[in-house]
Scaffold this motif. Structure first.
Motif, PDB file in Angstrom:
ATOM      1  N   PHE A   1      -3.007  -0.122  -0.967  1.00 19.30           N
ATOM      2  CA  PHE A   1      -2.689  -1.467  -1.468  1.00 19.30           C
ATOM      3  C   PHE A   1      -1.184  -1.722  -1.398  1.00 19.30           C
ATOM      4  N   SER A   2      -0.411  -0.692  -1.770  1.00 15.74           N
ATOM      5  CA  SER A   2       1.048  -0.833  -1.761  1.00 15.74           C
ATOM      6  C   SER A   2       1.574  -1.058  -0.346  1.00 15.74           C
ATOM      7  N   LYS A   3       1.019  -0.325   0.614  1.00 16.67           N
ATOM      8  CA  LYS A   3       1.444  -0.489   2.010  1.00 16.67           C
ATOM      9  C   LYS A   3       1.174  -1.901   2.520  1.00 16.67           C
ATOM     10  N   LEU A   4       0.045  -2.450   2.076  1.00 16.05           N
ATOM     11  CA  LEU A   4      -0.362  -3.763   2.582  1.00 16.05           C
ATOM     12  C   LEU A   4       0.119  -4.923   1.722  1.00 16.05           C
ATOM     13  N   GLY A   5       0.643  -4.618   0.549  1.00 18.96           N
ATOM     14  CA  GLY A   5       1.075  -5.692  -0.344  1.00 18.96           C
ATOM     15  C   GLY A   5      -0.098  -6.490  -0.888  1.00 18.96           C
ATOM     16  N   ILE A   6      -1.232  -5.802  -1.176  1.00 16.76           N
ATOM     17  CA  ILE A   6      -2.426  -6.461  -1.687  1.00 16.76           C
ATOM     18  C   ILE A   6      -2.812  -5.808  -3.004  1.00 16.76           C
ATOM     19  N   ASN A   7      -3.899  -6.325  -3.639  1.00 11.03           N
ATOM     20  CA  ASN A   7      -4.298  -5.739  -4.915  1.00 11.03           C
ATOM     21  C   ASN A   7      -5.803  -5.624  -5.107  1.00 11.03           C
ATOM     22  N   ASN A   8      -6.581  -5.726  -4.020  1.00  7.44           N
ATOM     23  CA  ASN A   8      -8.017  -5.529  -4.192  1.00  7.44           C
ATOM     24  C   ASN A   8      -8.661  -4.985  -2.922  1.00  7.44           C
ATOM     25  N   THR A   9      -9.860  -4.431  -3.120  1.00 10.51           N
ATOM     26  CA  THR A   9     -10.574  -3.748  -2.046  1.00 10.51           C
ATOM     27  C   THR A   9     -10.979  -4.690  -0.927  1.00 10.51           C
ATOM     28  N   MET A  10     -11.387  -5.897  -1.288  1.00 11.81           N
ATOM     29  CA  MET A  10     -11.837  -6.841  -0.274  1.00 11.81           C
ATOM     30  C   MET A  10     -10.730  -7.114   0.749  1.00 11.81           C
ATOM     31  N   GLU A  11      -9.517  -7.363   0.280  1.00  9.31           N
ATOM     32  CA  GLU A  11      -8.402  -7.629   1.191  1.00  9.31           C
ATOM     33  C   GLU A  11      -8.104  -6.409   2.058  1.00  9.31           C
TER      34      GLU A  11
END
Length: 222
Positions: A197-207
């Motif tokens: 999540f940190s690498k991608l700048g996201i906060n959930n599994t779906m993303e």
């Protein structure tokens, strides 16, 4: 229910009285750690209950008369942000699921394929700050993103273990199932997911799964 097992206070929102009766009877007899503290047929009843009843989680049917599940979820996220929201529905259309996910719900279980055991598992997962999406819901999310065009280039590198976890998430597995499959601890799986999540700048599994599909990190199966 063990002494160290916290009580989960849940409100059911469903316009089918028989469904509520059966669910309440099942949980009382089989899952004593999950207590149904309120029942509502619609959104207005739900918000009246919340005025005087402490709760931890709302089990929310999507297809309701009057105020629909999407609108209810949005109001809950705005006015009762501490509450967890677990959606259930017998009509799992792509558009409806997409709309519910975008509101920020914590999980989604299909009435068509789900069981009481799966529902209890989903409730406990959500209350442990984990997301839960049934396998058929995960498949719909997969198809939804495959149809969506993006132009973002791949700019992130993942370890072999991270790729394994991404793939198993795409299969609809929850954290404990992934840990059992890979022979590692739940905490280790959570740590790997947090790094992704940190690498991608996201906060959930779906993303995460969407990004992986789009950029060829995991492939569609024939």
């Amino acid at each position: 229910m063990t002494p160290d097992q916290p009580l989960i206070r849940m409100i059911i929102v469903d316009d089918h009285n028989l469904f509520r009766i059966m669910l309440k009877a099942t949980f009382q007899s089989e899952f004593p750690d999950i207590k149904i503290v309120g029942e509502a047929e619609n959104g207005l009843e739900l918000f009246r209950i919340l005025d005087h009843t402490p709760a931890d989680l709302v089990l929310l049917d999507i297809n309701l008369p009057g105020m629909g599940g999407v609108e209810i979820a949005r109001r809950l996220r705005r006015d009762h942000s501490a509450l967890k929201i677990l959606a259930v529905s017998a009509e799992n259309t792509t558009e409806t699921i997409k709309s519910m996910i975008e509101t920020g719900i914590h999980g989604f279980v299909s009435k068509q394929r789900g069981s009481a055991d799966e529902l209890a598992q989903a409730i406990r997962a959500v209350m442990s700050d984990l997301e839960y999406f049934g396998r058929d819901i995960a498949a719909i999310l997969f198809d939804l993103y495959v149809a969506k065009k993006k132009t973002t280039a791949v700019t992130h590198e993942f370890t072999y273990r991270e790729r394994e976890i991404i793939y198993l998430c795409r299969e609809g597995m929850i954290v404990k199932e992934i840990a059992d499959r890979l022979g590692i601890s739940v905490r280790t799986v959570v740590t790997h997911k947090e790094k992704i999540f940190s690498k991608l700048g996201i906060n959930n599994t779906m993303e995460m799964v969407q990004y992986a599909i789009k950029n060829g990190i995991i492939k569609m199966e024939n």
